[in-house]
Motif scaffolding. Structure first.
Motif, PDB file in Angstrom:
ATOM      1  N   LEU A 166       0.839  -1.201   0.000  1.00  0.00           N
ATOM      2  CA  LEU A 166       0.000   0.000   0.000  1.00  0.00           C
ATOM      3  C   LEU A 166       0.878   1.257   0.000  1.00  0.00           C
ATOM      4  O   LEU A 166       0.578   2.230  -0.698  1.00  0.00           O
ATOM      5  CB  LEU A 166      -0.930  -0.013   1.225  1.00  0.00           C
ATOM      6  CG  LEU A 166      -1.840   1.204   1.391  1.00  0.00           C
ATOM      7  CD1 LEU A 166      -2.740   1.419   0.179  1.00  0.00           C
ATOM      8  CD2 LEU A 166      -2.708   1.059   2.656  1.00  0.00           C
ATOM      9  N   ASP A 167       1.941   1.212   0.762  1.00  0.00           N
ATOM     10  CA  ASP A 167       2.880   2.346   0.794  1.00  0.00           C
ATOM     11  C   ASP A 167       3.442   2.608  -0.612  1.00  0.00           C
ATOM     12  O   ASP A 167       3.471   3.752  -1.081  1.00  0.00           O
ATOM     13  CB  ASP A 167       4.008   2.033   1.790  1.00  0.00           C
ATOM     14  CG  ASP A 167       5.158   3.018   1.680  1.00  0.00           C
ATOM     15  OD1 ASP A 167       4.921   4.210   1.923  1.00  0.00           O
ATOM     16  OD2 ASP A 167       6.277   2.582   1.328  1.00  0.00           O
ATOM     17  N   ARG A 168       3.821   1.529  -1.298  1.00  0.00           N
ATOM     18  CA  ARG A 168       4.377   1.696  -2.655  1.00  0.00           C
ATOM     19  C   ARG A 168       3.319   2.242  -3.606  1.00  0.00           C
ATOM     20  O   ARG A 168       3.584   3.135  -4.412  1.00  0.00           O
ATOM     21  CB  ARG A 168       4.935   0.358  -3.177  1.00  0.00           C
ATOM     22  CG  ARG A 168       6.353   0.081  -2.685  1.00  0.00           C
ATOM     23  CD  ARG A 168       7.011  -1.020  -3.512  1.00  0.00           C
ATOM     24  NE  ARG A 168       6.401  -2.303  -3.262  1.00  0.00           N
ATOM     25  CZ  ARG A 168       6.735  -3.102  -2.240  1.00  0.00           C
ATOM     26  NH1 ARG A 168       7.685  -2.737  -1.398  1.00  0.00           N
ATOM     27  NH2 ARG A 168       6.128  -4.246  -2.063  1.00  0.00           N
ATOM     28  N   PHE A 169       2.104   1.710  -3.487  1.00  0.00           N
ATOM     29  CA  PHE A 169       1.004   2.186  -4.335  1.00  0.00           C
ATOM     30  C   PHE A 169       0.767   3.673  -4.096  1.00  0.00           C
ATOM     31  O   PHE A 169       0.650   4.474  -5.037  1.00  0.00           O
ATOM     32  CB  PHE A 169      -0.278   1.397  -4.024  1.00  0.00           C
ATOM     33  CG  PHE A 169      -1.495   1.891  -4.752  1.00  0.00           C
ATOM     34  CD1 PHE A 169      -1.870   1.331  -5.968  1.00  0.00           C
ATOM     35  CD2 PHE A 169      -2.266   2.934  -4.236  1.00  0.00           C
ATOM     36  CE1 PHE A 169      -2.991   1.798  -6.653  1.00  0.00           C
ATOM     37  CE2 PHE A 169      -3.386   3.406  -4.915  1.00  0.00           C
ATOM     38  CZ  PHE A 169      -3.746   2.836  -6.124  1.00  0.00           C
ATOM     39  N   ALA A 170       0.709   4.059  -2.814  1.00  0.00           N
ATOM     40  CA  ALA A 170       0.379   5.441  -2.462  1.00  0.00           C
ATOM     41  C   ALA A 170       1.473   6.393  -2.932  1.00  0.00           C
ATOM     42  O   ALA A 170       1.193   7.457  -3.498  1.00  0.00           O
ATOM     43  CB  ALA A 170       0.173   5.547  -0.953  1.00  0.00           C
ATOM     44  N   ARG A 171       2.728   6.004  -2.712  1.00  0.00           N
ATOM     45  CA  ARG A 171       3.824   6.894  -3.122  1.00  0.00           C
ATOM     46  C   ARG A 171       3.904   7.009  -4.640  1.00  0.00           C
ATOM     47  O   ARG A 171       4.163   8.087  -5.177  1.00  0.00           O
ATOM     48  CB  ARG A 171       5.155   6.396  -2.551  1.00  0.00           C
ATOM     49  CG  ARG A 171       5.269   6.679  -1.063  1.00  0.00           C
ATOM     50  CD  ARG A 171       6.585   6.159  -0.502  1.00  0.00           C
ATOM     51  NE  ARG A 171       6.525   6.089   0.935  1.00  0.00           N
ATOM     52  CZ  ARG A 171       6.777   7.098   1.770  1.00  0.00           C
ATOM     53  NH1 ARG A 171       7.140   8.273   1.278  1.00  0.00           N
ATOM     54  NH2 ARG A 171       6.693   6.944   3.067  1.00  0.00           N
ATOM     55  N   ALA A 172       3.672   5.884  -5.316  1.00  0.00           N
ATOM     56  CA  ALA A 172       3.778   5.910  -6.777  1.00  0.00           C
ATOM     57  C   ALA A 172       2.646   6.715  -7.407  1.00  0.00           C
ATOM     58  O   ALA A 172       2.861   7.470  -8.350  1.00  0.00           O
ATOM     59  CB  ALA A 172       3.781   4.480  -7.330  1.00  0.00           C
ATOM     60  N   THR A 173       1.430   6.568  -6.872  1.00  0.00           N
ATOM     61  CA  THR A 173       0.275   7.205  -7.532  1.00  0.00           C
ATOM     62  C   THR A 173      -0.093   8.545  -6.915  1.00  0.00           C
ATOM     63  O   THR A 173      -0.829   9.316  -7.528  1.00  0.00           O
ATOM     64  CB  THR A 173      -0.977   6.302  -7.433  1.00  0.00           C
ATOM     65  OG1 THR A 173      -1.312   6.150  -6.045  1.00  0.00           O
ATOM     66  CG2 THR A 173      -0.749   4.943  -8.066  1.00  0.00           C
ATOM     67  N   GLY A 174       0.367   8.789  -5.694  1.00  0.00           N
ATOM     68  CA  GLY A 174       0.010  10.030  -5.006  1.00  0.00           C
ATOM     69  C   GLY A 174      -1.390  10.023  -4.410  1.00  0.00           C
ATOM     70  O   GLY A 174      -1.821  11.008  -3.807  1.00  0.00           O
ATOM     71  N   ILE A 175      -2.134   8.937  -4.586  1.00  0.00           N
ATOM     72  CA  ILE A 175      -3.540   8.891  -4.152  1.00  0.00           C
ATOM     73  C   ILE A 175      -3.621   8.897  -2.619  1.00  0.00           C
ATOM     74  O   ILE A 175      -2.928   8.122  -1.950  1.00  0.00           O
ATOM     75  CB  ILE A 175      -4.242   7.638  -4.739  1.00  0.00           C
ATOM     76  CG1 ILE A 175      -4.276   7.749  -6.270  1.00  0.00           C
ATOM     77  CG2 ILE A 175      -5.653   7.465  -4.164  1.00  0.00           C
ATOM     78  CD1 ILE A 175      -4.830   6.531  -6.983  1.00  0.00           C
ATOM     79  N   PRO A 176      -4.445   9.793  -2.050  1.00  0.00           N
ATOM     80  CA  PRO A 176      -4.588   9.810  -0.592  1.00  0.00           C
ATOM     81  C   PRO A 176      -5.259   8.533  -0.079  1.00  0.00           C
ATOM     82  O   PRO A 176      -6.063   7.923  -0.783  1.00  0.00           O
ATOM     83  CB  PRO A 176      -5.473  11.039  -0.328  1.00  0.00           C
ATOM     84  CG  PRO A 176      -6.098  11.399  -1.619  1.00  0.00           C
ATOM     85  CD  PRO A 176      -5.241  10.844  -2.715  1.00  0.00           C
ATOM     86  N   VAL A 177      -4.908   8.159   1.147  1.00  0.00           N
ATOM     87  CA  VAL A 177      -5.386   6.904   1.726  1.00  0.00           C
ATOM     88  C   VAL A 177      -6.144   7.178   3.022  1.00  0.00           C
ATOM     89  O   VAL A 177      -5.576   7.719   3.980  1.00  0.00           O
ATOM     90  CB  VAL A 177      -4.203   5.943   2.011  1.00  0.00           C
ATOM     91  CG1 VAL A 177      -4.692   4.679   2.712  1.00  0.00           C
ATOM     92  CG2 VAL A 177      -3.476   5.592   0.716  1.00  0.00           C
ATOM     93  N   ALA A 178      -7.421   6.824   3.024  1.00  0.00           N
ATOM     94  CA  ALA A 178      -8.216   6.871   4.252  1.00  0.00           C
ATOM     95  C   ALA A 178      -8.346   5.449   4.778  1.00  0.00           C
ATOM     96  O   ALA A 178      -8.071   4.492   4.051  1.00  0.00           O
ATOM     97  CB  ALA A 178      -9.596   7.451   3.947  1.00  0.00           C
ATOM     98  N   ASP A 179      -8.755   5.303   6.034  1.00  0.00           N
ATOM     99  CA  ASP A 179      -8.889   3.933   6.534  1.00  0.00           C
ATOM    100  C   ASP A 179     -10.195   3.721   7.277  1.00  0.00           C
ATOM    101  O   ASP A 179     -10.882   4.655   7.665  1.00  0.00           O
ATOM    102  CB  ASP A 179      -7.677   3.522   7.388  1.00  0.00           C
ATOM    103  CG  ASP A 179      -7.265   4.577   8.391  1.00  0.00           C
ATOM    104  OD1 ASP A 179      -8.149   5.296   8.892  1.00  0.00           O
ATOM    105  OD2 ASP A 179      -6.057   4.692   8.678  1.00  0.00           O
ATOM    106  N   THR A 180     -10.515   2.436   7.462  1.00  0.00           N
ATOM    107  CA  THR A 180     -11.698   2.033   8.220  1.00  0.00           C
ATOM    108  C   THR A 180     -11.226   1.633   9.615  1.00  0.00           C
ATOM    109  O   THR A 180     -10.024   1.607   9.893  1.00  0.00           O
ATOM    110  CB  THR A 180     -12.393   0.833   7.566  1.00  0.00           C
ATOM    111  OG1 THR A 180     -11.555  -0.315   7.736  1.00  0.00           O
ATOM    112  CG2 THR A 180     -12.658   1.066   6.084  1.00  0.00           C
ATOM    113  N   GLN A 181     -12.169   1.273  10.471  1.00  0.00           N
ATOM    114  CA  GLN A 181     -11.781   0.814  11.815  1.00  0.00           C
ATOM    115  C   GLN A 181     -10.816  -0.374  11.733  1.00  0.00           C
ATOM    116  O   GLN A 181      -9.820  -0.406  12.437  1.00  0.00           O
ATOM    117  CB  GLN A 181     -13.029   0.402  12.607  1.00  0.00           C
ATOM    118  CG  GLN A 181     -13.890   1.566  13.064  1.00  0.00           C
ATOM    119  CD  GLN A 181     -13.387   2.205  14.358  1.00  0.00           C
ATOM    120  OE1 GLN A 181     -12.263   1.979  14.807  1.00  0.00           O
ATOM    121  NE2 GLN A 181     -14.224   3.031  14.955  1.00  0.00           N
ATOM    122  N   ALA A 182     -11.117  -1.349  10.867  1.00  0.00           N
ATOM    123  CA  ALA A 182     -10.261  -2.537  10.801  1.00  0.00           C
ATOM    124  C   ALA A 182      -8.969  -2.275  10.032  1.00  0.00           C
ATOM    125  O   ALA A 182      -8.007  -3.021  10.163  1.00  0.00           O
ATOM    126  CB  ALA A 182     -11.021  -3.704  10.174  1.00  0.00           C
ATOM    127  N   GLY A 183      -8.949  -1.210   9.244  1.00  0.00           N
ATOM    128  CA  GLY A 183      -7.765  -0.943   8.426  1.00  0.00           C
ATOM    129  C   GLY A 183      -6.812   0.065   9.040  1.00  0.00           C
ATOM    130  O   GLY A 183      -5.726   0.319   8.501  1.00  0.00           O
TER     131      GLY A 183
END
Ligand code: TPP
Ligand code: MG
Length: 618
Positions: free
Chosen positions: A250-267
């Protein structure tokens, strides 16, 4: 091999292993239980014999309540990323039905637990036996049939010959991340003690490979095309990211695409709170930053999420008229939600494939400044200086600041799950354990026990409201007897801060949400405070108790708790009306459509207004 059915169960379970990424561990390294006439001579004898002979041992842990032992097994499984869990044996009747709530919790949260309720005599020679519920219309129904809708696999072993297929079916479902949940094998009391010649090969070491199904190439192509066309994409990380150990992907995906990441309670914790792409929790109890992005998003990428109503703010979170969803999920059931473009795959595999397919795509997010401003609000909530008794947000702040990177916080119900999702700064994927699938009051201490058993090297802090504590505190005794050290923080606010606030918002005036004497004049339960001392209660159960008045006391107590080898209960009173920053979101709880009370009528007007924003996402 001539064994009783119970001996065969124990010998089989002791030989089951799970493997993922080349690492093996015992699938069922122990068994919780409470004995009664239904299992003492069956599973009880088998566990004793295995322990005494040292052959195929299945370490036994005596719980105090059957519901709680299933919670402990669920906590254990979650901490082990569903690769390992515990078995639970219960006597017939109430012992078994006490496990029903635990079964539902495990299945809702997609966590493996193995339940072995005892059942009525298969032979019916002396029926009705003690605790047998008779169905005059069907003699093969027992109370254990209530496990069927709560379990992902259910079988009853009426004859010893059925045992091998029941055991193999149970293991298949337990170790399949797409199917897993509560797995129940009901064991009639007489059958448990019955001998049979079992084939030797049933008991050889068996390794269950936990799959990481890769995504179909075409599915990745479709998903990447949708994401490439996005103007305002947002990713939502659910529990599946954590269970798949997909944080690096997920870190690689986020850094590569720049897409912001929100999370759920379990995530929560899938990415550290201070990761440049992290925007915090999304939905009813999410951050205003994530919720603004959710409102504007034209493409929402849900990874490993089941899209509960808290995540979607009851389908009001995603307000862009053209919003589309791309879901990466190991189950087609969850992948298909919100009419998404689906990628049925393991989260780690799916994210890696998407990162590759999106090469060259980069989105310039504009969340940086609002995240920084939000973090200043969190700091303020952590250090509010509220009086005369502290605010809950300050308790959360003190625990967060006392937590090392690998320490774990456990919660499940009340006002804390929401405040935690909003305010907690998680630094490790296994740090944040809020059971919010079933949000079961009483999960906290029992769940913490299982979590600590799964990861003895981590400090485990259970945050418990007074309501949850009163519902299920008895596993303190189990932890004390097992020498398992927990830190339990009891947040005393004399009732339900959560349901009190909810009640007010739906026009029900906090009716019946305070723990008070009945007022002789009004007849309501909001008279004098009750003479309840939960710290003394914890002491009486064998815990070391520390009473705090201030946040400084709490900080000192948390340090002291870390330095002792005893289970510590830290008691602090908080103001149930203390403020928390707004999520700028909504949760759908229907309000009476006709009412005499003015408060209800006004709430209904607000409700009708709010629900107009609900979308169907078809
Ligand atoms: C077993 C169970 N029963 C009822 C509920 C509904 N419920 C949700 S929160 C809550 C009150 C929790 O009280 P407490 O633990 O003191 O937390 P607080 O709301 O004060 O933070 C209730 C009754 C629930 N979640 N679980
Ligand atoms: Mg309370």
């Amino acid at each position: 091999m001539r064994l009783t059915v119970a001996q065969a169960v124990v010998r089989f379970l002791a030989n089951q292993w799970t493997e993922r990424d080349g690492v093996e561990q015992r699938t069922i390294p122990g068994c919780f239980g409470i004995f009664g006439h239904g299992n003492v001579a069956g599973i009880g004898q088998a566990l004793l014999q295995a322990h005494r002979t040292g052959e195929a041992d299945l370490p036994y842990h005596l719980a105090r309540n059957e519901q709680a032992m299933v919670h402990a097994a669920a906590g254990f499984a979650r901490m082990r990323n569903r690769l390992s869990t515990l078995a639970c044996t219960a006597s017939i009747g109430p012992g078994s039905t006490n496990m029903l709530t635990g079964a539902a919790l495990a299945t809702v949260n997609r966590l493996p637990v193995l339940l072995l309720p005892s059942d009525v005599f298969a032979t019916r020679v002396a029926n009705p036996v003690l605790q047998e519920l008779e169905d005059p219309g069907s003699y093969d129904v027992s109370v254990n049939d209530a496990f069927r809708p709560l379990s992902r696999f259910f079988d009853r072993v009426w004859r010893p010959e059925q045992l091998p297929s029941a055991l193999l079916g149970a293991m298949r479902v337990l170790t399949d991340p797409a199917e897993t949940g509560a797995v129940t094998i009901a064991l009639p009391q007489d059958v448990q003690a019955e001998a049979h010649d079992f084939p030797d090969e049933l008991f050889v070491k068996r390794v269950w490979h936990v799959a990481r199904p890769p995504a179909e190439r075409a599915a990745i192509g479709r998903a990447a095309a949708v994401i490439r066309a996005a103007q305002r994409p947002l990713l939502i990380a659910g529990g599946g990211v954590v269970y798949a150990e997909a944080s690096e992907a997920l870190d690689r995906f986020a850094r590569a695409t720049g897409i912001p990441v929100a999370d759920t309670q379990a995530g929560k914790g899938a990415l550290s709170w201070d990761h440049p792409n992290s925007v915090g929790g999304v939905g009813s109890t999410g951050t205003p930053v994530a919720n603004r992005l959710a409102r504007e998003a034209d493409v929402v990428i849900g990874v490993g999420t089941r899209y509960s109503d808290f995540t979607t703010a009851s389908r009001t979170a995603f307000a862009n008229p053209g919003v589309r969803f791309v879901n990466v999920n190991i189950t087609s059931f969850d992948a298909a939600k919100q009419a998404a473009t689906t990628v049925v795959a393991d989260a780690r595999e799916g994210l890696a494939a998407l990162t590759e397919a999106l090469r060259g795509f980069h989105y310039e997010g504009d969340h940086g400044e609002s995240v920084a401003a939000w973090q200043r609000q969190v700091d303020a909530a952590y250090h509010l200086g509220h009086g005369p008794v502290p605010a809950q947000s300050e308790v959360i702040g003190a625990v967060n600041e006392a937590c090392g990177e690998r320490d774990v916080v456990v919660q499940a119900a009340g006002s804390m799950p929401g405040d935690l999702q909003l305010l907690w700064r998680a630094r490790d994927p296994k740090q944040y354990h809020v059971e919010y699938g079933y949000s079961c009051m009483g999960f906290e201490i029992a769940g913490a026990l299982g979590i600590k058993m799964a990861a003895p090297d981590r400090e485990v802090f259970a945050l418990v409201g007074d309501g949850s504590y009163l519902m299920m505190a008895q596993e303190i005794v189990t932890a004390v007897s097992e020498g398992i050290r927990l830190v339990v923080v009891v947040v005393q606010n004399h009732g339900f801060a959560s349901i009190g606030a909810l009640s007010e918002s739906v026009g029900s005036q906090r009716f019946g949400t305070r723990y008070r004497f009945r007022d002789p004049e009004t007849g309501d339960l909001d008279g004098r405070p009750l003479p309840v001392d939960l710290a003394a209660n914890a002491e009486s159960l064998g815990a070391h108790a520390i009473r705090c008045r201030t946040i400084d006391d709490l900080t000192a107590a948390l340090k002291a708790a870390r330095d002792t080898d005893r289970l510590t209960v830290v008691h602090i009173e908080t103001d149930p009306l203390s403020p928390v920053p707004s999520s700028e979101s909504w949760w759908d709880v229907p309000v009476a459509e006709v009412a005499e009370l003015e408060s209800t009528k006004q709430a209904r007007v607000r409700y009708d207004e709010a629900r107009r924003r609900r979308r169907s996402h078809l």
